[in-house]
Design a protein around this motif. Structure first.
Motif, mmCIF file in Angstrom:
data_model
loop_
_atom_site.group_PDB
_atom_site.id
_atom_site.type_symbol
_atom_site.label_atom_id
_atom_site.label_comp_id
_atom_site.label_asym_id
_atom_site.label_seq_id
_atom_site.Cartn_x
_atom_site.Cartn_y
_atom_site.Cartn_z
ATOM 1 N N ARG A 273 0.830 -1.215 0.000
ATOM 2 C CA ARG A 273 0.000 0.000 0.000
ATOM 3 C C ARG A 273 0.863 1.263 0.000
ATOM 4 O O ARG A 273 0.501 2.296 -0.551
ATOM 5 C CB ARG A 273 -0.961 0.020 1.180
ATOM 6 C CG ARG A 273 -0.271 -0.031 2.538
ATOM 7 C CD ARG A 273 -1.268 -0.167 3.666
ATOM 8 N NE ARG A 273 -2.149 0.993 3.775
ATOM 9 C CZ ARG A 273 -3.117 1.104 4.654
ATOM 10 N NH1 ARG A 273 -3.364 0.095 5.482
ATOM 11 N NH2 ARG A 273 -3.851 2.178 4.709
ATOM 12 N N SER A 277 0.170 4.609 -5.304
ATOM 13 C CA SER A 277 -0.194 6.018 -5.110
ATOM 14 C C SER A 277 -1.706 6.224 -5.120
ATOM 15 O O SER A 277 -2.192 7.207 -4.586
ATOM 16 C CB SER A 277 0.496 6.888 -6.173
ATOM 17 O OG SER A 277 0.187 6.389 -7.463
ATOM 18 N N ASN A 278 -2.466 5.303 -5.736
ATOM 19 C CA ASN A 278 -3.922 5.459 -5.733
ATOM 20 C C ASN A 278 -4.585 4.390 -4.857
ATOM 21 O O ASN A 278 -5.626 3.845 -5.192
ATOM 22 C CB ASN A 278 -4.473 5.408 -7.159
ATOM 23 C CG ASN A 278 -4.160 4.088 -7.845
ATOM 24 O OD1 ASN A 278 -3.240 3.376 -7.429
ATOM 25 N ND2 ASN A 278 -4.917 3.765 -8.869
ATOM 26 N N TYR A 279 -3.951 4.098 -3.711
ATOM 27 C CA TYR A 279 -4.447 3.035 -2.827
ATOM 28 C C TYR A 279 -5.911 3.241 -2.443
ATOM 29 O O TYR A 279 -6.712 2.304 -2.453
ATOM 30 C CB TYR A 279 -3.563 3.000 -1.561
ATOM 31 C CG TYR A 279 -4.005 1.967 -0.560
ATOM 32 C CD1 TYR A 279 -3.804 0.605 -0.790
ATOM 33 C CD2 TYR A 279 -4.628 2.362 0.635
ATOM 34 C CE1 TYR A 279 -4.220 -0.336 0.133
ATOM 35 C CE2 TYR A 279 -5.050 1.422 1.553
ATOM 36 C CZ TYR A 279 -4.848 0.072 1.308
ATOM 37 O OH TYR A 279 -5.270 -0.850 2.208
ATOM 38 N N GLU A 281 -8.299 4.674 -4.017
ATOM 39 C CA GLU A 281 -9.197 4.367 -5.133
ATOM 40 C C GLU A 281 -9.384 2.854 -5.265
ATOM 41 O O GLU A 281 -10.490 2.363 -5.521
ATOM 42 C CB GLU A 281 -8.576 4.944 -6.424
ATOM 43 C CG GLU A 281 -9.521 4.954 -7.604
ATOM 44 C CD GLU A 281 -8.788 5.293 -8.918
ATOM 45 O OE1 GLU A 281 -9.414 5.117 -9.973
ATOM 46 O OE2 GLU A 281 -7.606 5.693 -8.866
ATOM 47 N N VAL A 307 -9.406 -0.908 -12.102
ATOM 48 C CA VAL A 307 -8.606 0.261 -11.766
ATOM 49 C C VAL A 307 -7.138 -0.111 -11.948
ATOM 50 O O VAL A 307 -6.726 -1.196 -11.534
ATOM 51 C CB VAL A 307 -8.815 0.659 -10.277
ATOM 52 C CG1 VAL A 307 -8.032 1.925 -9.952
ATOM 53 C CG2 VAL A 307 -10.284 0.842 -9.954
ATOM 54 N N GLU A 310 -1.332 2.391 -9.578
ATOM 55 C CA GLU A 310 -0.327 3.381 -9.951
ATOM 56 C C GLU A 310 0.821 3.332 -8.970
ATOM 57 O O GLU A 310 0.624 3.159 -7.776
ATOM 58 C CB GLU A 310 -0.983 4.759 -9.985
ATOM 59 C CG GLU A 310 -2.260 4.668 -10.808
ATOM 60 C CD GLU A 310 -2.652 5.957 -11.498
ATOM 61 O OE1 GLU A 310 -1.995 6.976 -11.269
ATOM 62 O OE2 GLU A 310 -3.629 5.891 -12.261
#
Length: 805
Positions: A273, A277-279, A281, A307, A310
């Motif tokens: 995690r 960077s988009n954890y 989301e 998704v 990232e």
RNA sequence: GCCGGUGUGGCGGAAUGGCAGACGCACCGCACUCAAAAUGCGGCGGUUUAUCCGUGCCGGUUCAAGUCCGGCCACCGGCACCA
């Protein structure tokens, strides 16, 4: 003409049913001298509605086989029992405030009397009920053996939760996303459940099918359900430093892997995690996916969602190219590794996903147009864009890539199964208690065998609770106990076993139902196992049939039973539909009650019609008029006593017909072609009517052949006419005299250019060699042929002659 | 989508590549009966009544195809994002 009373089925059938009951006529012999035969039907669930016309279809078929085998000299064990634990009884008990044991007893009594009315030759002395503590003692014993061998384990897991029954269901019990029994909505709920490791037996359950005689569709369905697939596990390095392992059946397409997808529940998401960077989301996506019920998941299966992760990417291990990693619920955590390599060019799902999210599509097998659709036909594709695999056929490329992966230490061959472990807990009252206690010091501890059976306690309320606990949980006196190991305070398991538990081994108990020291005496098991012929419904193929094969194989592995497989032969009957051709149901109002048919026509006519109505393995609509036709036939058989002579032989002119019938009936019953076997007997009876007489010897053959189908009327005729010494059921099955089937002349068809132009009688011993000469000399042939040249003459002995001009 | 199964008279259905429709139901006729029911006997694919057409559709193999092969269609059952 003799004066014969009118055929009265109610009187005849009542008389013989009492006789059979008083004499225990169908009890299997204790002696092991004779060859044995063990036919089996699926024991019924004694519902409040009583028997329906579906039960007698299977029962009558196996009853016919059982009765025929007795006449053939076998020691036959044809048992009956009741699979009586389960939800409908419990629900009825809750609604009417009656103890489920009382409801069960009442329902069993009703079923028993209905079965007896139909004259099935069950050995009622061996009757069992799964709810009898003397029986479920051994269900619990088998469970403890599974526990002892590490095949039962408790696990927190998302289960299929029926919101209406308030109970967890096995995968097999969820049909189209709803509860198989009540049709209620099924959602995912995380609960600690007892599980059985049926997956450990996946390969054995597939292999075992090679040694048994099951109809193909049963084998196919079980194999598909177990779902074996061969492929490879491949490690992909991640930019985060660790690796992601995928399972694929197409390692040959590795060069075409342009992205990866992991399941929303994949542990890598939380483990990394800090690098994602988009954890937030991704967590939101995971929560949305979890809220979907199974039903929604399947409904939405066309529209792919996902998704991209990232901050982390993967490296394709064969070409070193960086590829993105996505999260999507089209990848399941419960199969393979919960992660896939996506090859959009050659997998339909990956292709759809790639098109939707604009991901790269690289063709690696030539032959399709991968911009238009995924090319999945692997039969004769040739590899492209795959470096050292280029030019190879798919099958060769598979082998080559696996060798390469093994050599590099980044992958290996792998076999996977679709089969999941069996959710074995039910949060219900009316089932076998699980004989385990949880001790704070020792963990889960088995009850000693001396404390079995662990009986169900009496409770005030059978209502399941909304918090998902069994009603037993409220019984603190029962729950609180001591640990069998350390003697300290401990608590009993309050979940009960599923209905499939008792039915997974019942055929073993029939063999020795009185035994209170083991499930059955090993000598008896050795004599009677395996079940020779098991007939039942297709709906149990991936449920009861698979579960019981699993338990049996386990019992074999620990030395309890002498055979690997429980059932040698498995057949399946077709459903009986309403007269409108639709499935019988209360709401459609097309249900036929067997009692009414027996009242009007008698059990023999009812049994006969159930077998005559059509092909045994196919669904057939009910027709009461058709059943009346069978009654008419029995009346005709009865009235033949009026013109029967006392001659105990077979008259010369009937020898052919009688022996043809013996042969046809004998063969057709074995192949479960009961409809044509019965038709053969009708044909024979028509011949006796045409002749206007029948000898006692001929009558004897006929009633023997008819006895398995219509046991009451035939015993009565036998007694009235003194055809055989003693009862018909002990008389030997008729044997066909093949010499009587030989005729001196036969009628054959005469064809010109393949079209039938007439018939003629020719000597039966005319051979193909002499045929041309014989036929060309005949006037009738000369007339037809004229002076046209004959190109060819085809002669099929006993069938036809075909003159090609 | 994948895996099974099934398509034949008014109906349920028969037919190891060899006379399509056994057997039964329904229906029609005759006999018995004052009459009806029951029972018995007979008939019962179609039509233009003849070297005719006909087994879901199209094609093929064969002396001969409901049956075997290739390609479809319809219905029923099972599985279904299983990598």
């Amino acid at each position: 003409m003799k004066n014969i009373p009118v055929y009265n089925p109610a009187m005849v059938e009542g008389k013989w049913q009492r006789h059979w009951e008083e004499n225990h006529s169908f009890a299997a012999e204790k002696s092991h001298e004779k060859p044995k035969f063990y036919p089996l039907i699926e024991f019924p669930y004694p519902s409040g509605a009583g028997l329906h016309v579906g039960h007698p279809r299977s029962n009558t078929a196996m009853d016919i086989i059982a009765r025929k085998r007795r006449m053939e000299g076998y020691n036959v064990l044809f048992p009956i029992g009741y699979d009586a634990f389960g939800l409908p009884t419990e629900n009825y008990a809750i609604k009417n405030h009656i103890h489920p044991a009382i409801v069960t007893e009442k329902n069993i009594a009703r079923f028993r009397s209905q079965l007896k009315r139909l004259g099935f030759s069950f050995d009622y002395d061996r009757e069992i009920s799964t709810t009898d503590p003397k029986y479920y003692k051994w269900t619990q014993w088998i469970f403890l053996k599974l526990f002892e061998h590490g095949l039962a384990y408790k696990q927190e897991m998302p289960i299929n939760w029926c919101t209406s029954c308030k109970v967890g269901l096995a995968n097999e019990e969820v049909v189209n996303g709803v509860c198989e029994r009540c049709g209620g909505e099924v959602v995912r709920k995380v609960k600690s459940q007892w599980m059985l490791r049926i997956t450990d037996y996946a390969q054995k359950l597939i292999d075992g099918l090679d040694d048994v005689d099951f109809i193909d569709r049963v084998k196919v369905q079980q194999r598909n359900w177990i779902g074996r697939s061969e492929g490879a596990e491949v490690d992909f390095n991640l930019s985060s430093g660790d690796k992601l392992t995928v399972y694929t059946t197409r390692p040959d397409t590795l060069f075409g892997a342009t992205y990866m997808v992991i399941s929303p529940e994949h542990p890598m998401i939380d483990a990394r995690r800090d690098m994602i960077s988009n954890y937030a989301e991704i967590v939101a996506y995971r929560e949305a996916a979890a809220r979907k019920s199974d039903f929604e998941r399947t409904e939405m299966n066309k529209d792919k969602t996902g998704v991209q992760i990232e901050g982390v990417h993967a490296i394709n291990p064969v070409n070193g190219k960086p590829i993105p990693v996505w999260v999507s619920d089209y990848v399941l955590m419960s199969y393979g590794t919960g992660a896939i390599m996506a090859v959009p060019a050659h997998d339909t799902r990956d292709w759809e996903f790639a098109k939707k999210f604009g991901l790269k599509i690289v063709e690696v097998v030539a032959g399709g147009n991968v911009e238009e659709a995924a090319y999945t036909d692997i039969q004769d594709g040739v590899m492209v864009n795959s470096e050292f695999l280029n030019g190879m056929k798919v099958a060769d490329a598979k082998r080559a890539i696996i060798d390469y992966l093994v050599e590099k230490g980044i992958g290996h061959k792998k076999i996977n199964f679709k089969l999941r472990d069996w959710v074995f807990s039910r949060q219900r009252y009316w089932g076998e208690p699980i004989p385990l206690v949880k001790c704070p010091c020792c963990g889960w501890v088995a009850l000693p065998e001396s404390e079995l059976p662990l009986k169900l306690p009496e409770v005030e309320s059978y209502e399941p609770t909304d918090n998902g606990e069994s009603p037993l949980a409220a019984m603190t006196d029962w729950v609180n106990t001591t640990c069998p190991k350390c003697g300290g305070p401990a608590q009993r398991e309050t979940d009960t076993m599923p209905q499939w538990a008792g039915s997974s081994w019942y055929f073993l108990r029939y063999i020795d139902p009185w035994n209170d020291t083991c499930i059955a005496d090993p000598e008896e098991l050795k004599y009677w196992l395996p079940v020779d012929w098991y007939n039942g419904g297709m709906e149990h193929t991936t449920l009861h049939l698979l579960y019981s094969r699993f338990w049996h194989r386990f019992l074999y592995d620990i030395g309890v039973v002498p055979t690997k497989e429980p059932y040698q032969k498995r057949t399946s009957h077709g459903m009986i539909l309403g007269s409108d051709g639709e499935k019988m149901s209360k709401s459609r109002g097309n249900v036929v009650n067997p009692d009414e048919i027996v009242d009007e026509l008698g059990a023999d006519a009812f049994r006969m019609y159930e077998m005559f109505m059509g092909a045994f393995d196919q669904a057939i609509p009910w027709s009461t008029d058709g059943a009346r036709g069978c009654r008419r036939f029995l009346d005709r058989v009865w009235r033949m006593m009026e013109f029967m002579t006392e001659d105990t032989g077979i008259s010369e002119d009937m020898k052919f017909d009688v022996n043809t019938c013996i042969k046809k009936v004998s063969e057709d019953f074995e192949r479960m072609k009961f409809n044509t076997g019965i038709a053969a007997m009708m044909t024979l009876v028509n011949a006796f009517y045409a002749k206007g007489s029948i000898t006692k010897g001929e009558m004897t053959v006929l009633i023997k052949l008819l006895n398995p189908v219509a046991p009451h009327i035939t015993e009565e005729i036998n007694e009235m006419c003194a055809c055989c010494d003693g009862e018909l059921m002990h008389a030997p099955w008729p044997v066909c005299d093949e010499s009587a089937l030989v005729k001196s002349t036969v009628e054959i068809a005469m064809q010109i250019n393949g079209k039938v132009r007439g018939r003629m009688n020719v000597p039966a011993d005319l051979t193909r060699d002499g045929a041309a000469e014989y036929f060309m000399a005949l006037d009738e042939i000369k007339k037809l042929v004229g002076d046209k040249p004959v190109k060819k003459l085809v002669f099929v002995p006993g069938r036809l002659v075909n003159i090609v001009m």
